[in-house]
Write a protein that holds these residues in place. Structure first.
Motif, PDB file in Angstrom:
ATOM      1  N   LEU A  45      -1.595 -57.174 -27.149  1.00  0.00           N
ATOM      2  CA  LEU A  45      -1.710 -57.857 -25.858  1.00  0.00           C
ATOM      3  C   LEU A  45      -3.165 -57.750 -25.427  1.00  0.00           C
ATOM      4  O   LEU A  45      -3.684 -56.637 -25.259  1.00  0.00           O
ATOM      5  CB  LEU A  45      -0.812 -57.184 -24.817  1.00  0.00           C
ATOM      6  N   THR A  46      -3.823 -58.878 -25.318  1.00  0.00           N
ATOM      7  CA  THR A  46      -5.196 -58.896 -24.829  1.00  0.00           C
ATOM      8  C   THR A  46      -5.456 -60.270 -24.225  1.00  0.00           C
ATOM      9  O   THR A  46      -4.542 -61.114 -24.164  1.00  0.00           O
ATOM     10  CB  THR A  46      -6.208 -58.565 -25.960  1.00  0.00           C
ATOM     11  N   ALA A  47      -6.684 -60.489 -23.760  1.00  0.00           N
ATOM     12  CA  ALA A  47      -7.024 -61.788 -23.159  1.00  0.00           C
ATOM     13  C   ALA A  47      -8.536 -61.903 -23.155  1.00  0.00           C
ATOM     14  O   ALA A  47      -9.229 -60.979 -23.580  1.00  0.00           O
ATOM     15  CB  ALA A  47      -6.463 -61.873 -21.742  1.00  0.00           C
ATOM     16  N   ASP A  48      -9.038 -63.019 -22.681  1.00  0.00           N
ATOM     17  CA  ASP A  48     -10.484 -63.200 -22.723  1.00  0.00           C
ATOM     18  C   ASP A  48     -11.168 -62.857 -21.392  1.00  0.00           C
ATOM     19  O   ASP A  48     -12.342 -63.116 -21.207  1.00  0.00           O
ATOM     20  CB  ASP A  48     -10.846 -64.622 -23.172  1.00  0.00           C
TER      21      ASP A  48
ATOM     22  N   VAL B  74      -1.132 -64.667 -20.572  1.00  0.00           N
ATOM     23  CA  VAL B  74      -1.253 -63.349 -21.227  1.00  0.00           C
ATOM     24  C   VAL B  74       0.097 -63.022 -21.852  1.00  0.00           C
ATOM     25  O   VAL B  74       1.085 -62.804 -21.144  1.00  0.00           O
ATOM     26  CB  VAL B  74      -1.618 -62.244 -20.199  1.00  0.00           C
ATOM     27  N   LYS B  75       0.120 -63.011 -23.164  1.00  0.00           N
ATOM     28  CA  LYS B  75       1.383 -62.669 -23.838  1.00  0.00           C
ATOM     29  C   LYS B  75       1.063 -62.058 -25.205  1.00  0.00           C
ATOM     30  O   LYS B  75      -0.019 -62.288 -25.761  1.00  0.00           O
ATOM     31  CB  LYS B  75       2.292 -63.881 -23.984  1.00  0.00           C
TER      32      LYS B  75
ATOM     33  N   MET C  95     -10.461 -54.217 -24.569  1.00  0.00           N
ATOM     34  CA  MET C  95      -9.392 -54.377 -23.541  1.00  0.00           C
ATOM     35  C   MET C  95      -8.074 -54.858 -24.153  1.00  0.00           C
ATOM     36  O   MET C  95      -7.603 -55.953 -23.852  1.00  0.00           O
ATOM     37  CB  MET C  95      -9.845 -55.312 -22.411  1.00  0.00           C
ATOM     38  N   SER C  96      -7.509 -54.006 -24.991  1.00  0.00           N
ATOM     39  CA  SER C  96      -6.275 -54.422 -25.669  1.00  0.00           C
ATOM     40  C   SER C  96      -5.233 -53.305 -25.679  1.00  0.00           C
ATOM     41  O   SER C  96      -5.556 -52.127 -25.570  1.00  0.00           O
ATOM     42  CB  SER C  96      -6.588 -54.837 -27.107  1.00  0.00           C
ATOM     43  N   VAL C  97      -3.985 -53.737 -25.796  1.00  0.00           N
ATOM     44  CA  VAL C  97      -2.851 -52.827 -26.005  1.00  0.00           C
ATOM     45  C   VAL C  97      -2.201 -53.257 -27.315  1.00  0.00           C
ATOM     46  O   VAL C  97      -1.921 -54.448 -27.515  1.00  0.00           O
ATOM     47  CB  VAL C  97      -1.821 -52.928 -24.852  1.00  0.00           C
ATOM     48  N   VAL C  98      -1.978 -52.289 -28.206  1.00  0.00           N
ATOM     49  CA  VAL C  98      -1.468 -52.611 -29.547  1.00  0.00           C
ATOM     50  C   VAL C  98      -0.282 -51.722 -29.863  1.00  0.00           C
ATOM     51  O   VAL C  98      -0.274 -50.537 -29.510  1.00  0.00           O
ATOM     52  CB  VAL C  98      -2.593 -52.395 -30.602  1.00  0.00           C
ATOM     53  N   VAL C  99       0.728 -52.293 -30.508  1.00  0.00           N
ATOM     54  CA  VAL C  99       1.810 -51.473 -31.080  1.00  0.00           C
ATOM     55  C   VAL C  99       1.836 -51.716 -32.581  1.00  0.00           C
ATOM     56  O   VAL C  99       1.785 -52.862 -33.038  1.00  0.00           O
ATOM     57  CB  VAL C  99       3.182 -51.759 -30.423  1.00  0.00           C
ATOM     58  N   LEU C 100       1.891 -50.623 -33.344  1.00  0.00           N
ATOM     59  CA  LEU C 100       1.953 -50.727 -34.805  1.00  0.00           C
ATOM     60  C   LEU C 100       3.290 -50.184 -35.286  1.00  0.00           C
ATOM     61  O   LEU C 100       3.821 -49.224 -34.715  1.00  0.00           O
ATOM     62  CB  LEU C 100       0.834 -49.914 -35.449  1.00  0.00           C
ATOM     63  N   GLU C 101       3.803 -50.793 -36.336  1.00  0.00           N
ATOM     64  CA  GLU C 101       5.036 -50.304 -36.965  1.00  0.00           C
ATOM     65  C   GLU C 101       4.741 -49.990 -38.418  1.00  0.00           C
ATOM     66  O   GLU C 101       4.164 -50.819 -39.125  1.00  0.00           O
ATOM     67  CB  GLU C 101       6.138 -51.353 -36.849  1.00  0.00           C
ATOM     68  N   LEU C 102       5.131 -48.799 -38.843  1.00  0.00           N
ATOM     69  CA  LEU C 102       4.900 -48.401 -40.236  1.00  0.00           C
ATOM     70  C   LEU C 102       6.220 -47.972 -40.848  1.00  0.00           C
ATOM     71  O   LEU C 102       6.980 -47.211 -40.234  1.00  0.00           O
ATOM     72  CB  LEU C 102       3.925 -47.228 -40.318  1.00  0.00           C
TER      73      LEU C 102
END
Ligand code: AHR
Length: 515
Positions: free
Chosen positions: A468-471, A485-486, A507-514
């Motif tokens: 999730l980020t934006a400009d 924003v999605k 300025m980002s939110v990240v989810v990772l799956e392993l």
């Protein structure tokens, strides 16, 4: 003035994509010990809060059976579907400050016969009590969430609270169970989470901790477990750094309670500022204030450890979130504010802190679910917008009831003027299917941050993610542009010999799956 602020915002957003990472190599690294997880991240950390305040309940949830807006028994269905998707584990109601002015018997029986009252806390508006106990419990059943009810200590009586629990949960023949049946509900409900007042140091009675501790001891003596229902009694706790309150409550009531609350808002009371018109200075200030949550939890936990070393009593952060000036032209008593990418970062940071503190933090509730403060949903008539904060809850829901994985994060700094805070926030868990999830925030709006993560004690073959980020730092969703924003698919993470590497855009939110 407004134009100048907007210009500054645009400048920040342009810079964020032209400067790139200025971090020294090796400064961002983490170790995740995937084979050492012992603690469960309670799903209740992802809880919500809906108060009779502004248009949270009326308009946001309750539209009435005759509304042209699609509803089931008066409850709007777009909102129910959105909250079901989030898998919200619990919903706190009816307040907040409203709880200590609320008399539940005003909100049962035929709606047209219910008395109206004045909502003295929030705008002085008329409250017609059309949304009461049955409607709230129906809402919880429709969403598939557990109720968390806050009883009235400030202006209510012991008898009133005792009877409310009997009305809700008694399974046999009793005066209150019979009244419930007369009002159309045969079976008792299950209600576990029960708050004994709200902010009793303030709007809930202006009590001293010693006095409230005695009142709490009295009230809780009359709250019974009927049938299979088991109450989880939550005492009203401190705000911010009032450690003395926590000390007295723990000293006097530990053996009688299951949880003690904490309220901490991301707010500068002297200058709340606009939700959407801000520069990097306010961005930095808000994120720095949010990081203070970790320190507060640590210090309140230390006090709790003194009386409860076994950590039986949960710390319940049942109000958190951003609090800005209301949107121009809206009722100041309704606390209606927009929600930007900055709020997404606030949510991501707080949820990482709560995950990492799950040994003591058993439940939290964002304030508030709809149309109030850091809302996950905004509504206008029949329209609904999901805010950036909604998307963070959606991305993070994989942590619910997962095993917390211990980690050691070495973050670079995010520096602004003469100040600095860690640029990266992070938490990790393993779910019941064995998948590892890592949630990361890059607080820096100008620089990307690359992390090399040493994943110990787990073998993985695949990595995928969402971002999730934006400009722009103030990007947000509106009724006209609901998808500005999605979340999007994220491909800047790759497996390495010792784990994985991820490049977090500014300025980002990240989810990772392993797995
Ligand atoms: O969430 C708004 C208000 O903030 C709540 O009613 C109160 O508990 C707190 O002060």
């Amino acid at each position: 003035m407004k134009t100048a602020l907007m210009a500054a915002t645009v400048l920040v957003s342009q810079l964020s994509f032209s400067i790139g990472s200025a971090q020294e190599p090796g400064k961002n690294s983490a170790i995740i010990n995937a084979d050492q997880g012992k603690l469960t991240i309670s799903r209740h950390i992802y809880g919500h809060f809906a108060e009779h305040l502004g248009s949270c309940i009326y308009g946001g949830i309750w539209v009435g059976e005759n509304s042209p807006i699609a509803n089931v028994r008066g409850i709007r269905q777009d909102v129910v579907a959105a909250l079901r998707r989030l898998q919200i584990p619990n919903l706190r109601w009816p307040g907040g400050c409203f709880a200590d002015a609320y008399h539940w018997m005003d909100g049962i029986g035929p709606r047209e016969k219910r008395p109206s009252i004045v909502n003295t806390n929030w705008g002085g508006v008329t409250e017609n009590n059309h949304f009461g106990t049955h409607e709230f419990m129906d809402l919880c059943e429709q969403i598939g969430t557990e109720p968390y009810i806050t009883g009235n200590v400030g202006s209510g009586t012991v008898r009133e609270m005792e009877q409310w629990i009997e009305y809700l949960t008694h399974d046999g023949k009793s005066p209150m169970a019979d009244l419930r049946r007369a009002n159309g509900r045969e079976k008792p409900w299950r209600v576990s989470f029960w708050g004994l007042g709200n902010e009793t140091w303030g709007c809930g009675g202006n009590m001293r901790p010693e006095y409230y501790a005695d009142v709490l001891r009295q009230f809780q003596s009359y709250l019974h477990n009927f049938g299979g229902n088991r109450l989880y009694k939550i005492a009203c706790g401190a705000s911010d750094s009032n450690f003395g309150w926590t000390d007295v409550l723990m000293r006097e009531t530990t053996r009688m309670i299951h949880g003690l609350s904490l309220h901490y808002y991301t707010v500068d009371w002297a200058n709340k500022g606009s939700a959407t018109q801000f520069t990097e200075r306010e961005w930095f200030k808000v994120l720095k204030k949010t990081l203070g949550m970790a320190d507060l939890i640590g210090r309140h936990s230390t006090v709790m450890d003194k009386y409860d070393p076994g950590k039986r009593v949960g710390l319940i952060v049942d109000e958190w979130g951003t609090w800005y000036d209301v949107e121009p032209g809206t009722n100041p008593g309704f606390l209606y504010q927009q929600n930007t990418l900055r709020d997404a970062l606030v949510a991501g940071i707080n949820l990482n802190i709560f995950n990492n503190s799950c040994e003591r933090v058993r439940m939290t509730n964002i304030a508030q679910t709809i149309n109030v403060l850091q809302a996950v949903i905004l509504t206008r008539d029949d329209k609904m917008v999901l805010t950036p904060t909604y998307h963070v809850f959606d991305m993070y829901k994989v942590h619910q009831d997962a095993t917390l994985l211990p980690l050691d994060l070495k973050s670079a700094d995010y520096s602004f003027e003469k100040d600095r805070i860690p640029a990266v926030s992070m938490s990790a868990s393993r779910d019941k299917a064995g998948k590892i999830h890592v949630t990361l925030c890059n607080l820096d709006p100008r620089n990307a941050n690359t992390l090399a993560i040493d994943l110990r004690g787990a073998k993985t073959a695949r990595i995928s993610g969402r971002i999730l980020t934006a400009d722009a730092i103030n990007a947000h969703n509106t009724f006209e542009k609901p998808d500005a924003v999605k979340p999007a698919d994220f491909s800047s993470a790759k497996l390495t010999a010792s784990g994985f590497e991820v490049r977090l855009p500014p300025m980002s939110v990240v989810v990772l799956e392993l797995d």
